[in-house]
Enzyme design. Structure first.
Site, PDB file in Angstrom:
ATOM      1  N   ARG A  16       0.807  -1.215   0.000  1.00 57.69           N
ATOM      2  CA  ARG A  16       0.000   0.000   0.000  1.00 57.69           C
ATOM      3  C   ARG A  16       0.851   1.282   0.000  1.00 57.69           C
ATOM      4  O   ARG A  16       0.347   2.368  -0.254  1.00 57.69           O
ATOM      5  CB  ARG A  16      -0.959  -0.010   1.209  1.00 57.69           C
ATOM      6  N   LYS A  23       8.513  -1.230   3.284  1.00 59.79           N
ATOM      7  CA  LYS A  23       7.728  -0.356   4.162  1.00 59.79           C
ATOM      8  C   LYS A  23       8.455   0.058   5.427  1.00 59.79           C
ATOM      9  O   LYS A  23       8.524   1.252   5.736  1.00 59.79           O
ATOM     10  CB  LYS A  23       6.406  -1.028   4.533  1.00 59.79           C
ATOM     11  N   ASP A 103       5.840  -1.478  11.642  1.00 56.49           N
ATOM     12  CA  ASP A 103       5.214  -0.301  11.023  1.00 56.49           C
ATOM     13  C   ASP A 103       4.411   0.515  12.025  1.00 56.49           C
ATOM     14  O   ASP A 103       3.547   1.298  11.647  1.00 56.49           O
ATOM     15  CB  ASP A 103       4.348  -0.719   9.822  1.00 56.49           C
ATOM     16  N   GLY A 140      -7.733  -4.424  13.186  1.00 59.37           N
ATOM     17  CA  GLY A 140      -8.433  -5.535  13.829  1.00 59.37           C
ATOM     18  C   GLY A 140      -9.229  -4.998  15.013  1.00 59.37           C
ATOM     19  O   GLY A 140      -8.771  -4.101  15.728  1.00 59.37           O
ATOM     20  N   ARG A 333      28.991  23.048   2.822  1.00 57.85           N
ATOM     21  CA  ARG A 333      28.866  21.691   2.266  1.00 57.85           C
ATOM     22  C   ARG A 333      29.683  20.684   3.070  1.00 57.85           C
ATOM     23  O   ARG A 333      30.485  21.066   3.923  1.00 57.85           O
ATOM     24  CB  ARG A 333      29.246  21.731   0.786  1.00 57.85           C
ATOM     25  N   LYS A 351      33.198  24.299   0.954  1.00 57.77           N
ATOM     26  CA  LYS A 351      33.142  22.850   0.756  1.00 57.77           C
ATOM     27  C   LYS A 351      34.439  22.204   1.209  1.00 57.77           C
ATOM     28  O   LYS A 351      35.506  22.637   0.786  1.00 57.77           O
ATOM     29  CB  LYS A 351      32.898  22.515  -0.719  1.00 57.77           C
ATOM     30  N   TYR A 366      33.683  31.450  -2.880  1.00 55.77           N
ATOM     31  CA  TYR A 366      33.658  29.988  -2.877  1.00 55.77           C
ATOM     32  C   TYR A 366      34.995  29.498  -2.346  1.00 55.77           C
ATOM     33  O   TYR A 366      36.054  29.791  -2.918  1.00 55.77           O
ATOM     34  CB  TYR A 366      33.435  29.425  -4.290  1.00 55.77           C
ATOM     35  N   ASN A 377      41.376  37.009   6.417  1.00 56.84           N
ATOM     36  CA  ASN A 377      40.256  37.755   5.858  1.00 56.84           C
ATOM     37  C   ASN A 377      40.166  37.451   4.365  1.00 56.84           C
ATOM     38  O   ASN A 377      41.107  37.724   3.609  1.00 56.84           O
ATOM     39  CB  ASN A 377      40.435  39.254   6.086  1.00 56.84           C
ATOM     40  N   ARG A 440      48.046  40.751 -11.584  1.00 56.48           N
ATOM     41  CA  ARG A 440      47.020  41.314 -12.470  1.00 56.48           C
ATOM     42  C   ARG A 440      47.729  42.295 -13.399  1.00 56.48           C
ATOM     43  O   ARG A 440      48.827  42.776 -13.081  1.00 56.48           O
ATOM     44  CB  ARG A 440      45.939  42.030 -11.658  1.00 56.48           C
TER      45      ARG A 440
HETATM   46  C1  UD1 Z   1      -2.222  -5.937  11.721  1.00 54.20           C
HETATM   47  C2  UD1 Z   1      -3.166  -6.788  12.580  1.00 54.20           C
HETATM   48  C3  UD1 Z   1      -4.375  -5.937  12.956  1.00 54.20           C
HETATM   49  C4  UD1 Z   1      -3.918  -4.682  13.674  1.00 54.20           C
HETATM   50  C5  UD1 Z   1      -2.881  -3.923  12.844  1.00 54.20           C
HETATM   51  C6  UD1 Z   1      -2.260  -2.816  13.692  1.00 54.20           C
HETATM   52  C7  UD1 Z   1      -2.939  -9.088  11.797  1.00 54.20           C
HETATM   53  C8  UD1 Z   1      -3.550 -10.179  11.015  1.00 54.20           C
HETATM   54  N1  UD1 Z   1      -3.608  -7.929  11.827  1.00 54.20           N
HETATM   55  O1  UD1 Z   1      -2.903  -5.602  10.525  1.00 54.20           O
HETATM   56  O2  UD1 Z   1      -5.242  -6.685  13.801  1.00 54.20           O
HETATM   57  O3  UD1 Z   1      -5.019  -3.844  13.945  1.00 54.20           O
HETATM   58  O4  UD1 Z   1      -1.793  -4.777  12.453  1.00 54.20           O
HETATM   59  O5  UD1 Z   1      -1.400  -1.977  12.942  1.00 54.20           O
HETATM   60  O6  UD1 Z   1      -1.895  -9.285  12.411  1.00 54.20           O
HETATM   61  N2  UD1 Z   1       4.345  -8.942   8.400  1.00 54.20           N
HETATM   62  C9  UD1 Z   1       5.299  -9.910   8.260  1.00 54.20           C
HETATM   63  N3  UD1 Z   1       4.972 -11.054   7.605  1.00 54.20           N
HETATM   64  C10 UD1 Z   1       3.734 -11.296   7.116  1.00 54.20           C
HETATM   65  C11 UD1 Z   1       2.753 -10.284   7.264  1.00 54.20           C
HETATM   66  C12 UD1 Z   1       3.087  -9.131   7.917  1.00 54.20           C
HETATM   67  O7  UD1 Z   1       6.433  -9.741   8.723  1.00 54.20           O
HETATM   68  O8  UD1 Z   1       3.529 -12.366   6.547  1.00 54.20           O
HETATM   69  C13 UD1 Z   1       4.691  -7.691   9.108  1.00 54.20           C
HETATM   70  C14 UD1 Z   1       4.623  -6.462   8.222  1.00 54.20           C
HETATM   71  O9  UD1 Z   1       5.899  -6.178   7.658  1.00 54.20           O
HETATM   72  C15 UD1 Z   1       4.192  -5.367   9.210  1.00 54.20           C
HETATM   73  C16 UD1 Z   1       3.455  -6.132  10.294  1.00 54.20           C
HETATM   74  O10 UD1 Z   1       3.770  -7.499  10.146  1.00 54.20           O
HETATM   75  O11 UD1 Z   1       5.304  -4.714   9.794  1.00 54.20           O
HETATM   76  C17 UD1 Z   1       1.937  -5.951  10.194  1.00 54.20           C
HETATM   77  O12 UD1 Z   1       1.488  -6.396   8.928  1.00 54.20           O
HETATM   78  P1  UD1 Z   1       0.383  -5.588   8.131  1.00 54.20           P
HETATM   79  O13 UD1 Z   1       0.146  -6.300   6.840  1.00 54.20           O
HETATM   80  O14 UD1 Z   1       0.696  -4.175   8.089  1.00 54.20           O
HETATM   81  O15 UD1 Z   1      -0.882  -5.855   9.077  1.00 54.20           O
HETATM   82  P2  UD1 Z   1      -2.201  -4.986   9.205  1.00 54.20           P
HETATM   83  O16 UD1 Z   1      -3.096  -5.295   8.052  1.00 54.20           O
HETATM   84  O17 UD1 Z   1      -1.868  -3.575   9.425  1.00 54.20           O
HETATM   85 CA    CA Z   2       0.015  -2.453   9.424  1.00 52.35          CA
END
Ligand code: UD1
Ligand code: CA
Length: 457
Positions: A16, A23, A103, A140, A333, A351, A366, A377, A440
């Site tokens: 997304r 991400k 995330d 969720g 720089r 720089k 520069y 100076n 000069r």
């Molecule tokens: C998830 C939760 C949801 C919660 C939300 C909060 C699940 C099924 N859902 O949803 O209940 O409200 O987080 O932000 O857990 N990731 C992996 N491997 C995978 C899938 C995901 O490492 O196979 C990691 C992603 O990189 C990410 C994290 O898990 O950092 C969450 O995955 P994401 O797909 O963002 O879950 P949400 O749909 O946000």
């Molecule tokens: Ca998420």
């Protein structure tokens, strides 16, 4: 205290985000999200941190380095499947395991600590961090029974209309009894709308076995933001920025307009420094006391002393001393070292240059690839001619040198201590100390030249 472990989920692509960057490596206030998460987790006395990597595995690993162990999730089959990848490293160990998503950079260490503490005090097998939000879309939902106890978590896409109306959401942060977690994971199925193995299903599994399952609700709904797209990324940036600015203000820094001041993570600023609007202070910067930054200055990865003023200027990857005045409209720089009491005035570009104490380049110069001594100076319009079209060369300017206006110092060249360069000179050979160099053409005045021109008659 129980042994504590942590699992950070960071294997997803982040579809997304519509980005070539994975991400969890997108930055919030100059720091990748997953780095924020591990920094918070690291402050909690955790014995072992395991990060689940998949998409961009090498990049995530090189970002976090040896602060974590890693488990590879080849295929992203869901959050429960992700945690399962830590089995070799964690299964069979006694203790509490914190699971957090890569995330959710805003969840504070205090909140994680409060969750762990409540979980341990209640002797729970699973505890979920929840929050009330006005718009729960995409999260969720926490489903509680008539007595108010958590029954299960239902994903947005699987929720009934009634469940969708629930505004208490799963933040994606949990605590588990480590052994119960890995045992329950074996029973998670992918029988849901997304065909994924959902980690939150562990809650329902443990509950149905009669185990204690609890929820800790944070009252700060801003903490819980999960960054799935760029809109959420900008919301995270706004919240983090406000937190950072407030922290600096509490530490004694004046920020004239916090809504219009961008200070990245981990920047250090001394008390009584004033930051004027429109300023950006990047990660890696340290600024001493009583300095003035801005308006409209961009400082990235610079160490700056005390009582230094940087107005309407740009400075990157450099060291700047105390009692220095820079700007307006100067550009420092990378790899420059500006000593104390130096003045760099308007339209001066520096720089990879060392500037000794008390030296000045006040206007329109520069100075690149140069070593400038003390009390030099540099007159208006002077430049170091550092580039021959192929290579860069060094200009050395000794202590107390006076460089007259509009001079060119053609490198490699050196000017000895105390020498004078006559204005308008193009210096191509070394100048001894205390000498006057004039390079000069002499001025010739042709008397009555204009009067005798034919077209004037
Ligand atoms: C998830 C939760 C949801 C919660 C939300 C909060 C699940 C099924 N859902 O949803 O209940 O409200 O987080 O932000 O857990 N990731 C992996 N491997 C995978 C899938 C995901 O490492 O196979 C990691 C992603 O990189 C990410 C994290 O898990 O950092 C969450 O995955 P994401 O797909 O963002 O879950 P949400 O749909 O946000
Ligand atoms: Ca998420």
């Amino acid at each position: 205290m129980n042994n504590r472990f942590a699992v950070i989920l960071a294997a997803g692509q982040g579809t997304r985000m519509k980005s070539k960057l994975y991400k969890v490596l997108h930055s919030v206030c100059g720091k990748p999200m997953v780095q924020h998460v591990i920094d918070h987790v690291s402050s909690l006395h955790i014995e072992e941190i395991v990060t689940i990597i998949g998409h961009g595995a090498e990049k995530v690993q090189s970002q976090l380095g040896n602060r974590s162990k890693y488990a590879l999730q080849d295929q992203q089959l869901g959050t429960a499947h992700a945690v399962m990848q830590a089995e070799d490293l964690l299964a069979g160990k006694k203790g509490t395991t914190l699971v957090i998503c890569g995330d959710t950079p805003l969840i504070k260490a205090e909140t994680m600590e409060a969750l762990i503490r409540q979980h341990e005090e209640q002797g729970a097998k699973a505890s979920v961090l929840t929050a009330y939000v006005e718009d729960p879309t995409g999260y969720g939902r926490i489903i509680r029974n008539a007595d108010g106890f958590v029954e299960k978590v239902v994903e947005h896409k699987d929720a009934s209309d009634e469940e969708k109306r629930v505004k208490e959401i799963n933040t994606g942060t949990y605590c588990f009894d480590n052994e119960a977690l890995f045992d329950a994971l074996k029973n998670v199925s992918n029988d849901n709308v997304q065909g994924e193995y959902y980690l939150p299903d562990v809650i329902e599994i443990l509950k149905s076995r009669g185990e204690i399952v609890s929820a800790y609700q944070t009252d700060d709904f801003e903490e819980t933001l999960g960054v799935n797209d760029r809109v959420a990324l900008s919301q995270a940036e706004r919240t983090m920025k406000r937190r950072i600015n407030e922290q600096h203000m509490r530490n004694g820094v004046t920020i004239i307009d916090p809504d219009n001041t961008y200070i990245e993570a981990d920047v250090v600023i001394g008390p009584d420094t004033i930051i004027y609007p429109g300023s950006i202070i990047g990660i890696g910067s340290r600024i001493g006391n009583d300095s003035i930054i801005g308006p409209n200055s961009e400082i990235k990865n610079c160490v700056i002393g005390e009582r230094t003023v940087i107005r309407q200027s740009v400075a990157h990857d450099s060291e700047i001393g105390s009692d220095v005045a820079i700007g307006p409209f100067a550009h420092i720089r990378p790899a420059s070292q500006i000593s104390d009491e130096v003045k760099i005035g308007n339209f001066v570009e520096i720089k990879k240059a060392v500037f000794g104490k008390g030296s000045k380049a006040s206007h329109l110069s520069y100075i690149g690839d140069a070593e400038v001594g003390m009390d030099v100076n540099i007159g208006c319009g002077s430049i170091t001619v550092n580039y021959d079209g192929k290579n860069k060369h060094l200009t050395k300017i000794g202590d107390g040198v006076f460089v007259g206006c509009n001079s060119n110092l053609v490198a490699p060249v050196s000017v000895g201590d105390g020498a004078y360069i006559a204005a308008g000179s193009t210096i191509t050979t070394d100048v001894p100390g205390e000498a006057l160099a004039v390079a000069r053409a002499r001025q010739v005045n042709k008397e009555d030249y204009v009067k005798n021109l034919k077209f004037n008659k």
